[in-house]
Write a protein that holds these residues in place. Sequence first.
Motif, PDB file in Angstrom:
ATOM      1  N   VAL A 152       0.827  -1.203   0.000  1.00 40.73           N
ATOM      2  CA  VAL A 152       0.000   0.000   0.000  1.00 40.73           C
ATOM      3  C   VAL A 152       0.865   1.259   0.000  1.00 40.73           C
ATOM      4  N   GLU A 156       0.803   4.395  -2.628  1.00 42.72           N
ATOM      5  CA  GLU A 156       0.635   5.781  -2.168  1.00 42.72           C
ATOM      6  C   GLU A 156       1.695   6.701  -2.769  1.00 42.72           C
ATOM      7  N   VAL A 171      -5.006  -0.079   4.321  1.00 44.76           N
ATOM      8  CA  VAL A 171      -4.385  -1.397   4.505  1.00 44.76           C
ATOM      9  C   VAL A 171      -5.445  -2.411   4.927  1.00 44.76           C
ATOM     10  N   ILE A 196      -5.234  -5.078  -4.681  1.00 42.74           N
ATOM     11  CA  ILE A 196      -5.315  -3.658  -5.061  1.00 42.74           C
ATOM     12  C   ILE A 196      -5.677  -3.516  -6.533  1.00 42.74           C
ATOM     13  N   MET A 201      -8.516   1.226  -4.619  1.00 44.92           N
ATOM     14  CA  MET A 201      -8.311   1.449  -3.197  1.00 44.92           C
ATOM     15  C   MET A 201      -9.178   2.550  -2.611  1.00 44.92           C
TER      16      MET A 201
END
Length: 349
Positions: A152, A156, A171, A196, A201
């Motif tokens: 994750v 990002e 998460v 994902i 997300m």
Amino acid sequence: MGSAALRAAVLLLLGLGVSARAPPETAEPGLSQAELTQMFEDFVIRFNKTYGSPEERRRRLGIFARAMEDARRLQEAAGDAARFGPTRFSDRTEEEFMGAPLTPLGRKPLTSPLRSPPGKPAPPSCDWRKAGAVSCPSDQRTCGSCWAFAAVANVESLWFIRFKKLYKLSVQEVLDCSGLKDACKGSNLSNAFGTICRRGMNTAMSYPYEAQQGRCRWNQSNVVVRIQGFQTLPSNESELAAHVATRGPITVIMNARLLQHYRGGIITKHLASSCHPNRNHAVLIVGYGQEKSIPYWIVKNSHGSDWGEEGYFRIYRGGNACGIAEFPVTATVGQDGDGGTAHPGHCPA
């Protein structure tokens, strides 16, 4: 545990900044059991520890004493390059801290292996934190969810580098929607990136972290980020550095043995030689540099911002230290939600 080792443990505990009732640095050797117990009591207060029974408390005291001896040996080996001492993990056995080994990839990546552009050597240093491309370190707590945190965090950072929007992503969504029987017992990076990729997300605000697996509550209307796939990278660390500098942070797995008592500095090549072969922890490389002729990686961990160097650690770069360069992986982020093409950013030195 010898008296000299106990004295060293006292000095390490004093570095916590708590009021440990122990002999000063010049005290004579020969600490009593009462003095060792007081050291442990200060540790319990500092880290807000609770135990289920008197027997469990006594067992943790014994583990703590052995941990302080291990930290003392590591500090002797590190010299002034790194700092080792009491952390909130000092009452855990090495097996409890390390957990089960991670499987790097459970299935093939969704795209072919990616190589950095030829003829472009890495600049001397790079730190994506300075560009605002890295979210604050989170704490996985007692859930073995590093595999989800590291994936994750990669997404990002890549999203920010390409679209100048830094989201704190969920998460918990990856844990709940992975299809695993017990996501807190560890998994592989394919499960994280695959989950994902299939769903997109939600943010951590709309789907907060609970440190345990639950029912999948992913909401399509709350999707803010999507990826096209994920790719493996070459293990050559010069190429990895060039990739980090030109394209962004990467997810890796490593052996976490030296992180249990780590408090700061650079984990050197000499120290890394004591790592176990099992790779049991996933983390995010966010940059690199060099200090006192020691090249290092800058790595984001998932033990919160009060661990290590404000949630990060540095480790020797160039020798596959603790297996960190063996299985590098990154998401593929090529388009935003409106189909616009992404543009790479520049990594500050």
